[in-house]
Scaffold this active site. Structure first.
Site, PDB file in Angstrom:
ATOM      1  CG  LEU A 270      36.922  31.490  38.188  1.00 62.03           C
ATOM      2  CD1 LEU A 270      37.127  31.994  39.613  1.00 62.03           C
ATOM      3  CD2 LEU A 270      37.922  30.388  37.870  1.00 62.03           C
TER       4      LEU A 270
ATOM      5  CG  PHE B  56      34.117  40.361  38.989  1.00 60.64           C
ATOM      6  CD1 PHE B  56      34.957  40.575  40.066  1.00 60.64           C
ATOM      7  CD2 PHE B  56      34.679  40.225  37.734  1.00 60.64           C
ATOM      8  CE1 PHE B  56      36.322  40.647  39.905  1.00 60.64           C
ATOM      9  CE2 PHE B  56      36.052  40.293  37.558  1.00 60.64           C
ATOM     10  CZ  PHE B  56      36.877  40.506  38.645  1.00 60.64           C
ATOM     11  CE  LYS B  57      38.555  37.820  41.853  1.00 63.35           C
ATOM     12  NZ  LYS B  57      37.883  38.926  42.605  1.00 63.35           N
ATOM     13  CG  ASP B  58      30.235  33.324  40.476  1.00 63.92           C
ATOM     14  OD1 ASP B  58      31.016  32.439  40.863  1.00 63.92           O
ATOM     15  OD2 ASP B  58      29.346  33.816  41.199  1.00 63.92           O
TER      16      ASP B  58
ATOM     17  CB  THR C 206      39.845  33.926  43.141  1.00 63.12           C
ATOM     18  OG1 THR C 206      40.035  35.241  42.711  1.00 63.12           O
ATOM     19  CG2 THR C 206      40.322  32.984  42.071  1.00 63.12           C
TER      20      THR C 206
END
Ligand SMILES: *Cc1c(COP(=O)(O)O)cnc(C)c1O
Length: 496
Positions: free
Chosen positions: A117, A112-114, A147
């Site tokens: 980011l 989900f950090k995509d 991350t």
């Protein structure tokens, strides 16, 4: 539109524009930037239900980043949410066993950090231009696994930036490590440290607070910024998908207009669930925010008794991105519930840093009724993966499984039957070994890639590109350092 400024959670006299907050990451006083108010949505959710993900992103982000022009922001959005994602809808909502899984893992690194980011580098470069910054931006990041790769992928070969990532050498999965150490891009640096995630994060925070070092960097044409979830440029893009999830439910006739839902979030640094809290305050009818923890249940205990206590045993679990004892983003919530009193908040944070513990007042605790805490043990998490698979064929990753297990317990305890969105934060392929062990109920002897093949057959899902890529990729980064050696290795990379 009225301009929205950002304050520091540790100094109310600070007042900066969104672009300045994005560039700095952290305020000089060690506080986090927070908007002086949470803006409300301009359009109705019914209208938003007719929009694409990108259009929804503009609706949400334009309310927060008021010093960006429409053209600048739309440009950032279209560069971020494009064919890097393997689905046009960007964040699909999948129904399984009576809950809606919001799949946030369709970007470059399948976690989900995509979501944030992918856009942060564009927000940052735009912010630098707006503020006449001539220095190169050096992104310094501590990662518990996901991350790091998502930030590396986002910033790789972005003109005017360098990125340095520190990860706990023995605290991330084999696949996560492989993803990072094979990262291409001549502006990327990856270092394993001897220590856990909190050591890495504490080290990075210290370096950010080091004014002498900052001056030295400036003399060489560099300045630091943060891609960690404390950056407001990470938090705001995460608000988008909660608005989008509700809009999707509305569009598909799964909820009536105005019907309230619950949201369950597998939590580590408290960034994702704080974004859901912001979405609620923007006007999305969210009732309970259910904060799911693994065995490192410092947040569960906090919601139970108002005591935040990091003095406890640290467990390495099968959901490593949630193996966190200091949830950085919680500071923003503490600031909000103590009446936006930066001095009071600062006292709590000093207690946390000195004694590892603080206790909030009853008044503050009373403002936490939007939240419900829950946790799932390793056994419960594995069991949930197996149960859901056997019942529906749908396979969860270990982090999402923590949330799902917590939700099952929540339903049983409360009899709350509201429609519920569960944030699905990683592809099961990223944690193939733990997932297959959960399904088979035994230790696996096969290699990671054999397990990935088998998972593909079991889940009936093709192996994502992000996994195929690293199969044969050469290792490009092999630096290791002690937690005391972080500053020296940064100097070495930057040639200063
Ligand atoms: C980072 C991460 C989390 C925790 O999210 P926070 O915003 O840090 O609370 C949960 N699951 C996965 C897969 C992650 O990568």
């Amino acid at each position: 539109m009225e301009e929205l400024f950002y304050k520091s959670t540790r100094d109310n006299s600070i007042k900066v524009k969104a672009s300045q907050a994005i560039l700095k990451g952290l305020s000089d006083d060690g506080g986090l930037f927070i908007p002086e108010r949470i803006p409300v949505l301009e359009k109705s959710l019914k209208e938003i239900a007719g929009m694409t993900y990108q259009e929804t992103a503009y609706e949400v982000m334009s309310r927060f980043f008021t010093d960006f022009t429409e053209e600048e922001l739309k440009n950032c959005i279209s560069r971020a949410y494009d064919s890097k994602f393997d689905t046009d809808v960007i964040a699909p909502l999948v129904e399984a066993d009576g809950a809606y899984y919001l799949e946030l893992f369709h970007g470059q690194t399948i976690a989900f950090k995509d979501m944030a980011l992918s856009i942060l580098p564009h927000l940052m470069i735009t912010s630098a231009k707006k503020n006449n910054i001539k220095n190169d931006i050096v992104i310094l990041t501590a990662t518990s696994g996901d991350t790091g790769k998502a930030a590396l992928a986002g910033f790789a070969d972005v003109e005017g930036t360098k990125i340095i990532v520190f990860y706990p050498k023995n605290g991330v999965s084999a696949i996560q490590e492989k993803q990072m150490v094979t990262q291409k891009g001549k502006n990327t640096f990856v270092v394993g440290i001897h220590g856990n995630f909190d050591d890495a994060q504490t080290g990075v925070k210290k370096i950010f607070a080091d004014k002498e070092f900052a001056a030295q960097l400036d003399a060489h044409g560099y300045q630091f910024s943060s891609a960690n979830s404390i950056n407001i440029g990470r938090l705001v893009p995460q608000v988008v998908y909660y608005v989008y999830a509700y809009a999707t439910l509305l569009r598909e006739g799964k909820v009536a207009d105005g019907e309230s839902i619950n949201v369950v979030v597998p939590t580590g640094n408290f960034g994702n669930i704080l974004a859901a809290y912001f979405a609620k305050h923007m006007g999305v009818p969210i009732d309970k925010l259910i904060c799911a923890s693994n065995d490192n249940k410092v947040l569960f205990d906090f919601f139970e008794n108002g005591v935040y206590d990091r003095n406890r045993e640290f467990y390495l679990t099968t959901s490593p991105s949630m193996d966190i004892l200091i949830s950085s983003n919680l500071e923003r919530l503490i600031y909000l519930i103590c009446g936006e009193d930066s001095e009071k908040n600062k006292t709590f944070m000093e207690q946390l840093s000195k004694e590892g513990i603080y206790t909030i007042s009853d008044d503050m605790k009373a403002q936490l009724k939007d939240f419900a805490g829950g946790f799932a043990t390793e056994e419960e998490t594995a069991q949930r993966i197996r149960d859901l698979y056997e019942k529906t064929g749908y396979v969860l990753d270990t982090h999402t499984a923590v949330a799902s297990a917590v939700y099952e317990k929540y339903k049983e305890n409360t009899k709350d039957t509201k429609k519920t969105v569960i944030a699905s934060t990683a592809s099961p392929f990223k944690f193939a070994k733990s997932v297959m062990q959960a399904i088979d109920g035994k230790e696996e002897q096969e290699s990671d890639f054999e397990l990935i093949e088998r998972l593909s057959k079991t889940a009936n899902v093709t192996i994502p590109n992000a996994i195929e890529e690293i199969r044969t990729a050469p290792v490009l980064h092999d630096h290791i350092c002690e937690k005391e050696g972080m500053k020296d290795i940064i100097k070495e990379f930057l040639g200063i």
